[in-house]
Motif scaffolding. Sequence first.
Motif, PDB file in Angstrom:
ATOM      1  N   MET A   1      77.870  47.152  62.889  1.00 20.68           N
ATOM      2  CA  MET A   1      76.715  47.880  63.011  1.00 20.68           C
ATOM      3  C   MET A   1      75.831  45.913  62.792  1.00 20.68           C
ATOM      4  SD  MET A   1      75.681  51.173  60.858  1.00 20.68           S
ATOM      5  CE  MET A   1      73.848  50.889  61.206  1.00 20.68           C
ATOM      6  N   LEU A   2      76.124  45.237  61.986  1.00 21.82           N
ATOM      7  CA  LEU A   2      75.691  44.424  61.530  1.00 21.82           C
ATOM      8  C   LEU A   2      75.880  43.340  62.740  1.00 21.82           C
ATOM      9  CD1 LEU A   2      74.116  41.872  60.022  1.00 21.82           C
ATOM     10  CD2 LEU A   2      76.532  41.580  58.886  1.00 21.82           C
ATOM     11  N   ASP A   3      77.336  43.100  63.429  1.00 22.36           N
ATOM     12  CA  ASP A   3      77.774  42.606  64.218  1.00 22.36           C
ATOM     13  C   ASP A   3      77.095  42.671  65.914  1.00 22.36           C
ATOM     14  OD1 ASP A   3      79.695  41.466  62.702  1.00 22.36           O
ATOM     15  OD2 ASP A   3      81.294  42.476  63.455  1.00 22.36           O
ATOM     16  N   ARG A   4      76.550  43.913  65.852  1.00 22.33           N
ATOM     17  CA  ARG A   4      75.892  44.057  67.242  1.00 22.33           C
ATOM     18  C   ARG A   4      74.589  44.190  67.099  1.00 22.33           C
ATOM     19  NH1 ARG A   4      78.805  49.196  70.134  1.00 22.33           N
ATOM     20  NH2 ARG A   4      80.397  49.055  69.946  1.00 22.33           N
ATOM     21  N   LEU A   5      73.878  43.014  66.013  1.00 23.10           N
ATOM     22  CA  LEU A   5      72.768  42.892  66.614  1.00 23.10           C
ATOM     23  C   LEU A   5      72.647  41.637  67.104  1.00 23.10           C
ATOM     24  CD1 LEU A   5      71.765  43.185  62.727  1.00 23.10           C
ATOM     25  CD2 LEU A   5      71.278  44.644  63.926  1.00 23.10           C
ATOM     26  N   VAL A   6      73.719  40.924  67.446  1.00 24.03           N
ATOM     27  CA  VAL A   6      73.828  40.427  69.241  1.00 24.03           C
ATOM     28  C   VAL A   6      74.204  40.159  69.680  1.00 24.03           C
ATOM     29  CG1 VAL A   6      74.734  37.353  68.975  1.00 24.03           C
ATOM     30  CG2 VAL A   6      73.874  38.417  66.314  1.00 24.03           C
ATOM     31  N   SER A   7      73.614  40.189  71.423  1.00 19.78           N
ATOM     32  CA  SER A   7      74.033  41.057  72.959  1.00 19.78           C
ATOM     33  C   SER A   7      75.541  40.354  72.589  1.00 19.78           C
ATOM     34  CB  SER A   7      73.564  40.650  73.200  1.00 19.78           C
ATOM     35  OG  SER A   7      73.421  39.836  73.219  1.00 19.78           O
TER      36      SER A   7
ATOM     37  N   GLU B   1      95.961  49.583  57.905  1.00 22.66           N
ATOM     38  CA  GLU B   1      94.590  49.547  57.105  1.00 22.66           C
ATOM     39  C   GLU B   1      94.056  49.996  58.502  1.00 22.66           C
ATOM     40  OE1 GLU B   1      90.452  47.120  55.679  1.00 22.66           O
ATOM     41  OE2 GLU B   1      93.080  46.536  55.747  1.00 22.66           O
ATOM     42  N   ASN B   2      94.190  49.536  59.609  1.00 26.43           N
ATOM     43  CA  ASN B   2      93.588  50.690  60.645  1.00 26.43           C
ATOM     44  C   ASN B   2      93.992  51.152  62.485  1.00 26.43           C
ATOM     45  OD1 ASN B   2      91.753  48.573  60.103  1.00 26.43           O
ATOM     46  ND2 ASN B   2      92.360  47.120  60.984  1.00 26.43           N
ATOM     47  N   ILE B   3      94.740  52.039  60.941  1.00 26.32           N
ATOM     48  CA  ILE B   3      95.726  52.754  61.866  1.00 26.32           C
ATOM     49  C   ILE B   3      94.615  53.795  62.677  1.00 26.32           C
ATOM     50  CG2 ILE B   3      97.490  55.442  62.059  1.00 26.32           C
ATOM     51  CD1 ILE B   3      98.713  54.172  59.558  1.00 26.32           C
ATOM     52  N   LYS B   4      93.771  53.964  61.729  1.00 25.47           N
ATOM     53  CA  LYS B   4      93.125  55.546  62.864  1.00 25.47           C
ATOM     54  C   LYS B   4      92.407  54.467  64.441  1.00 25.47           C
ATOM     55  CE  LYS B   4      88.565  58.633  61.921  1.00 25.47           C
ATOM     56  NZ  LYS B   4      88.545  58.909  60.915  1.00 25.47           N
ATOM     57  N   GLY B   5      91.607  53.460  64.629  1.00 26.10           N
ATOM     58  CA  GLY B   5      91.178  52.867  64.997  1.00 26.10           C
ATOM     59  C   GLY B   5      91.720  52.743  66.113  1.00 26.10           C
ATOM     60  N   ASP B   6      92.879  52.325  66.279  1.00 26.06           N
ATOM     61  CA  ASP B   6      93.652  51.299  66.655  1.00 26.06           C
ATOM     62  C   ASP B   6      94.783  52.750  67.647  1.00 26.06           C
ATOM     63  OD1 ASP B   6      93.835  49.015  66.240  1.00 26.06           O
ATOM     64  OD2 ASP B   6      95.300  49.412  64.717  1.00 26.06           O
TER      65      ASP B   6
ATOM     66  N   ASP C   1      86.063  49.180  66.319  1.00 27.60           N
ATOM     67  CA  ASP C   1      86.314  48.339  65.432  1.00 27.60           C
ATOM     68  C   ASP C   1      84.664  48.809  64.450  1.00 27.60           C
ATOM     69  OD1 ASP C   1      87.068  45.841  64.420  1.00 27.60           O
ATOM     70  OD2 ASP C   1      86.124  44.688  65.532  1.00 27.60           O
ATOM     71  N   LEU C   2      84.105  50.214  65.553  1.00 24.18           N
ATOM     72  CA  LEU C   2      83.374  50.936  65.142  1.00 24.18           C
ATOM     73  C   LEU C   2      84.209  51.804  64.516  1.00 24.18           C
ATOM     74  CD1 LEU C   2      81.463  51.921  68.702  1.00 24.18           C
ATOM     75  CD2 LEU C   2      80.407  51.319  66.387  1.00 24.18           C
ATOM     76  N   ILE C   3      85.266  52.287  64.772  1.00 23.46           N
ATOM     77  CA  ILE C   3      85.665  53.469  63.546  1.00 23.46           C
ATOM     78  C   ILE C   3      86.719  52.674  62.819  1.00 23.46           C
ATOM     79  CG2 ILE C   3      88.207  54.645  63.904  1.00 23.46           C
ATOM     80  CD1 ILE C   3      88.035  55.156  67.202  1.00 23.46           C
ATOM     81  N   ASN C   4      87.035  51.587  62.530  1.00 23.74           N
ATOM     82  CA  ASN C   4      87.740  51.076  61.243  1.00 23.74           C
ATOM     83  C   ASN C   4      86.701  50.400  60.561  1.00 23.74           C
ATOM     84  OD1 ASN C   4      89.610  51.941  62.062  1.00 23.74           O
ATOM     85  ND2 ASN C   4      90.827  49.842  63.438  1.00 23.74           N
ATOM     86  N   ARG C   5      85.886  49.595  60.916  1.00 27.78           N
ATOM     87  CA  ARG C   5      84.889  49.821  60.410  1.00 27.78           C
ATOM     88  C   ARG C   5      83.187  49.238  60.069  1.00 27.78           C
ATOM     89  NH1 ARG C   5      88.287  45.440  61.263  1.00 27.78           N
ATOM     90  NH2 ARG C   5      90.182  44.798  59.609  1.00 27.78           N
ATOM     91  N   PRO C   6      82.799  50.772  60.569  1.00 23.97           N
ATOM     92  CA  PRO C   6      81.491  50.534  61.059  1.00 23.97           C
ATOM     93  C   PRO C   6      80.236  49.935  60.491  1.00 23.97           C
ATOM     94  CG  PRO C   6      82.380  52.247  59.638  1.00 23.97           C
ATOM     95  CD  PRO C   6      83.169  50.845  59.543  1.00 23.97           C
ATOM     96  N   GLN C   7      80.162  50.007  58.934  1.00 26.33           N
ATOM     97  CA  GLN C   7      79.096  48.772  58.434  1.00 26.33           C
ATOM     98  C   GLN C   7      79.261  47.600  59.444  1.00 26.33           C
ATOM     99  OE1 GLN C   7      79.484  49.277  53.989  1.00 26.33           O
ATOM    100  NE2 GLN C   7      78.413  51.132  54.307  1.00 26.33           N
ATOM    101  N   LYS C   8      80.241  46.577  59.234  1.00 24.41           N
ATOM    102  CA  LYS C   8      80.162  44.943  59.552  1.00 24.41           C
ATOM    103  C   LYS C   8      80.220  45.555  61.149  1.00 24.41           C
ATOM    104  CE  LYS C   8      84.023  41.645  59.562  1.00 24.41           C
ATOM    105  NZ  LYS C   8      82.952  40.808  61.188  1.00 24.41           N
TER     106      LYS C   8
END
Length: 300
Positions: free
Chosen positions: A90-96, A194-199, A81-88
């Motif tokens: 970052m938000l998700d990582r606010l919780v450990s 849509e997620n080829i790059k991260g996959d 997800d860091l590759i496919n959805r970097p903005q989301k």
Amino acid sequence: MLSRKHKHILLKFFSMFSVVRGYNILIIVIAQYLASVYILAHDKPLREVVLDLNLLMLVLASSAVIAGGYIINNFYDSEKDLINRPQKSMLDRLVSQNTKLSFYFVLNFIAVVLSSYVSFRAVIFFSIYIFGIWFYSHKLKKLPFIGNLTSAILTITPFFIVFIYYKNFETVVFVHAMFLFLIISMRELTKDLENIKGDLAQNYQTIPIVYGEKVSKIMLTFLTVLTLIPTYLLVNYFNVGYMSYYFYFSILFLLIFIFLLWKSRSKTHYLILHNILKLIIVAGVFSITLINVDLLLNRI
């Protein structure tokens, strides 16, 4: 003005809401109740269905398991997800990760407790559902075909739970399920495009990676053609009321989908296609009310 502490708590809340995709869960809850009222228990009084405590427990248990499923999926896909959805991401990582896992186990425990109110068979059902989601997130989603098929099955499982509860074996139920299953299968394959790059970076063996984008587009075109079968049956052989207009509009949007699909080359293009399919699914949920617009007045 909110204090720094309150802002931090609010950010944590939005982060967890993003992880469990609360908006999706809300749509599923609405869909389960509308399907119960208009399709699965259409012969029962509205008040009896809406106020059915067993149904409420099944819906809440489903919501807890689905929320837990999103958490465990997020846990295993964090690097992708860091590759496919970097903005989301970052938000998700606010919780450990530890907090997410703790919440995952709590949600699954709550689901089992809620289902125990209905029956022991419901407990077994949800236990298998929980294991299925974990096994999919951990192993199956990395495999072509099996991952897509499993994901589509797990997505419609909340409706299967309600279907078993009401024991409605009318043919129209299965035809509705066929239409939904095909659209969800298309969405899963579009997400893979849509997620080829991260996959690819995480060594996921999805259909677009193993067989290429052209084969994936051919499969999506074939699945689109298959959706015409349940659409034709529902409009011509079953009483779906004004919901028939929804199916006509779905055909129109699917034609647009196919036209854009063969012109798509980038992640942005596939995201647009993904959103078209999401629109068809969400619109379908609320269009269930069109089956009988007078139902609310007649069955209260």
